[in-house]
Every structure is written in C-alpha cells, then in structure tokens.
Design a protein around this motif. Structure first.
Motif, PDB file in Angstrom:
ATOM      1  N   GLY A   6      -3.360  -7.706 -11.214  1.00  0.00           N
ATOM      2  CA  GLY A   6      -4.136  -6.467 -11.159  1.00  0.00           C
ATOM      3  C   GLY A   6      -3.727  -5.551 -10.022  1.00  0.00           C
ATOM      4  N   LEU A   7      -3.208  -6.140  -8.943  1.00  0.00           N
ATOM      5  CA  LEU A   7      -2.783  -5.345  -7.784  1.00  0.00           C
ATOM      6  C   LEU A   7      -1.287  -5.020  -7.820  1.00  0.00           C
ATOM      7  CD1 LEU A   7      -4.771  -7.108  -4.907  1.00  0.00           C
ATOM      8  CD2 LEU A   7      -5.303  -4.942  -6.038  1.00  0.00           C
ATOM      9  N   GLY A   8      -0.603  -5.481  -8.870  1.00  0.00           N
ATOM     10  CA  GLY A   8       0.830  -5.207  -8.970  1.00  0.00           C
ATOM     11  C   GLY A   8       1.651  -6.001  -7.979  1.00  0.00           C
ATOM     12  N   GLN A   9       1.211  -7.222  -7.678  1.00  0.00           N
ATOM     13  CA  GLN A   9       1.874  -8.029  -6.649  1.00  0.00           C
ATOM     14  C   GLN A   9       2.623  -9.235  -7.201  1.00  0.00           C
ATOM     15  OE1 GLN A   9      -1.337  -9.035  -4.002  1.00  0.00           O
ATOM     16  NE2 GLN A   9      -1.429  -6.995  -3.084  1.00  0.00           N
ATOM     17  N   LEU A  10       2.672  -9.371  -8.520  1.00  0.00           N
ATOM     18  CA  LEU A  10       3.397 -10.504  -9.089  1.00  0.00           C
ATOM     19  C   LEU A  10       4.902 -10.297  -8.944  1.00  0.00           C
ATOM     20  CD1 LEU A  10       1.609 -11.491 -12.432  1.00  0.00           C
ATOM     21  CD2 LEU A  10       1.533 -12.652 -10.237  1.00  0.00           C
TER      22      LEU A  10
END
Length: 313
Positions: A41-45
C-alpha cells in the motif's frame, strides 16, 4: 502421591507453555502478511520491475473491502486502508507482547525448562502451523504478483499508447490468461476426479437410503428397487464427470496457443498500420512481460491447489 501431583502439575504447565508458543508463532505468521499489505500500500515492496520513480501504492482487495464503510463516510481510500492496516499490525503486536509476558510467567513457575521437552513442543507446533504458513506464504506471493502487475500497467501507460493500443494489450493479456487458465483447469480437474473416485462411496452418502424403498416389506422387491436406483446414480455420476472432463478439454483446445497466435497476427498486421499507430518495440516488450507474469501467477495458484488436494488425499 506428591510426586504424581507434581508431575501432573508440570504437565499442565507444559501444556500452557505450548499453547502460548503456538499463539506467538500464529500471530507472527499473520503479522508477516499484514506487513506485506502495508508495504504494498505504501509502494515499498521490492520487485524486479520496480524503478525508483515507479512505485505504485497497491492496497489488496481484501483490505479495500474492509474499509468500504469508512470510504463511504468520506475518508480517502488510501488513508482508510493505511489506518486499518496499521491498526491491525498494532493489535497483532500487542497480542504477541501479551503472550510473551504470559509465557515468561509460565516459564518462571518451572524449576527447569527441559531441553528435551522444548524441541518436542517446537516440532509439534511447527507441524501444526505448517498448513497456515504455506497458505500465508502463497497469499504474500499473490500480493507481489498484484504489485508487479500494477508496475507493468503503469510502465505501459508511460509509453502514451492510444486507445487501440491499450485495447490490444488487454486482448493479448486476456488471451494469455485464458490459455494458461484452461490448461491448469483441465489438469486440476483430472487430479480432482482421481481423488474423488478414490474416496467415493455411495453407501456413505445421504442419498444411499430411500425411506420409501425401506418401507417395502418384500426384501427381494426392495433389493431390486435399490439395485436399479444405484445403477441410475452411478450412470448419472459417470455421465456428469465425463461432461465436466470433456468441457474442460474442449476449452483447453479452444484457448491453446491463443496468445502466441494472436501475437503473431498482430505482428503481421503492424506492417500495414501507419507508424503512429504501430506498437513500439518497448510496448511489445512490456506486453510480453505482463504475459509472463500472468503465467507465473496462474502457475503459483495451480500448484498451491494441487498441494492442498494432495494433503486431502
């Protein structure tokens, strides 16, 4: 008498310890998937498709579904999802800390925590949680697939495709999905039928007995009715299974090589189009990346289903 009571008391303490360790590990497994939900959801993958400037915020559908009421009340979807997932992580962490505190209390009540019993407890718990661990690992893998798919879609749109080029990409990816899905559906059905036939026993089914037949006083007549009745059921079962199998195989043949055939046709048609309407080399590369990702995702789902089926056998 005292020794027996002491032994019984220690056994109960070990049982409580095992329950608490199980809860801690269970919470840790759940925490791992919610952590990935947050990162997505935070674009951290991290992903092979990631670019520094291209990190989409992708909230999984299950989370979006859970915050529908909050969104309807006026809260932004991203904020609602973020708050929900963070709260869930806080709750899990709190529960884990409470279990750790309770576990320490139980350990303090034992004069010694046997180095022989501890590995046995750990092994038992791990075996008990194996199914859940695999299920969560599969869920996490699907989150990564969704995240990577969103990156690929964003990358394609960055090429400024026109409506026809967007539609073409969608058609190609749909063709790939149908081709792979029909293949795995047919394979899975074959495995399921083997499992079903191995475990099938008409006598165990509710329809095996018919009150009307049981009310017949003449045993020979009753047996004749039951014999004919069971023949009809067996034939109906066989006809239905054959129909399912044939339908799956027909669909598999229909979609077989659909993606490659469609891609070949599109490449041939590209020569006839004006330059501004042609798919660029980069667009074709992205479409092929998307197709490979679709295949990887469906393969992962397929093997997960096969593993579940083998466990049930």
């Amino acid at each position: 008498m005292t020794a027996v009571a002491s032994s019984s008391d220690n056994l109960e303490k070990y049982r409580q310890i095992a329950i608490l360790i199980h809860r801690i590990k269970y919470i840790e497994i759940l925490y791992s998937v919610w952590k990935v939900y947050l990162q997505s959801g935070l674009g951290q993958l991290k992903s092979d498709f990631s670019r520094n400037e291209l990190r989409p915020h992708v909230w999984v559908k299950s989370v979006q579904s859970m915050v529908k009421m909050a969104v309807r009340s006026g809260l932004e979807k991203h904020d609602a999802c973020l708050t929900y997932v963070k709260n869930r992580l806080v709750q899990l962490d709190k529960s884990k800390q409470e279990c750790h505190a309770d576990l320490q209390v139980q350990l303090n009540h034992l004069s010694h925590y046997s180095t022989i019993i501890q590995p046995a407890i750990d092994t038992f718990i791990e075996e008990n949680l194996l199914s859940l661990r695999k299920k969560i690992q599969h869920k996490i893998q699907l989150v990564y697939f969704d995240y990577e798919e969103e990156i690929i879609k964003h990358e394609y749109l960055k090429q400024n495709p026109n409506d026809a080029q967007i539609k073409l990409a969608e058609e190609l990816c749909t063709a790939k999905q149908q081709e792979i899905l029909s293949k795995y559906t047919s394979e899975l059905l074959d495995k399921q039928l083997i499992h079903y036939n191995d475990s099938y026993n008409l006598e165990r089914l509710p329809i095996a007995r018919v009150p009307l037949f049981d009310s017949i006083g003449n045993a020979n007549v009753q047996q004749q009715f039951y014999s004919h009745y069971k023949q009809i059921i067996e034939q109906t079962k066989e006809d239905m299974l054959n129909l399912y199998t044939q339908s799956a195989r027909t669909q598999k043949i229909r979609y077989q090589n659909g993606y490659n055939d469609k891609m070949k046709k599109i490449r041939e048609e590209q020569y006839l189009l004006p330059d501004e309407q042609k798919l660029t080399t980069k667009m074709i590369e992205i479409i092929e990346q998307h197709a490979r990702l679709i295949e990887k995702r469906l393969k992962s789902i397929h093997y997960f289903k096969l593993e579940k089926l083998s466990i049930q056998s």
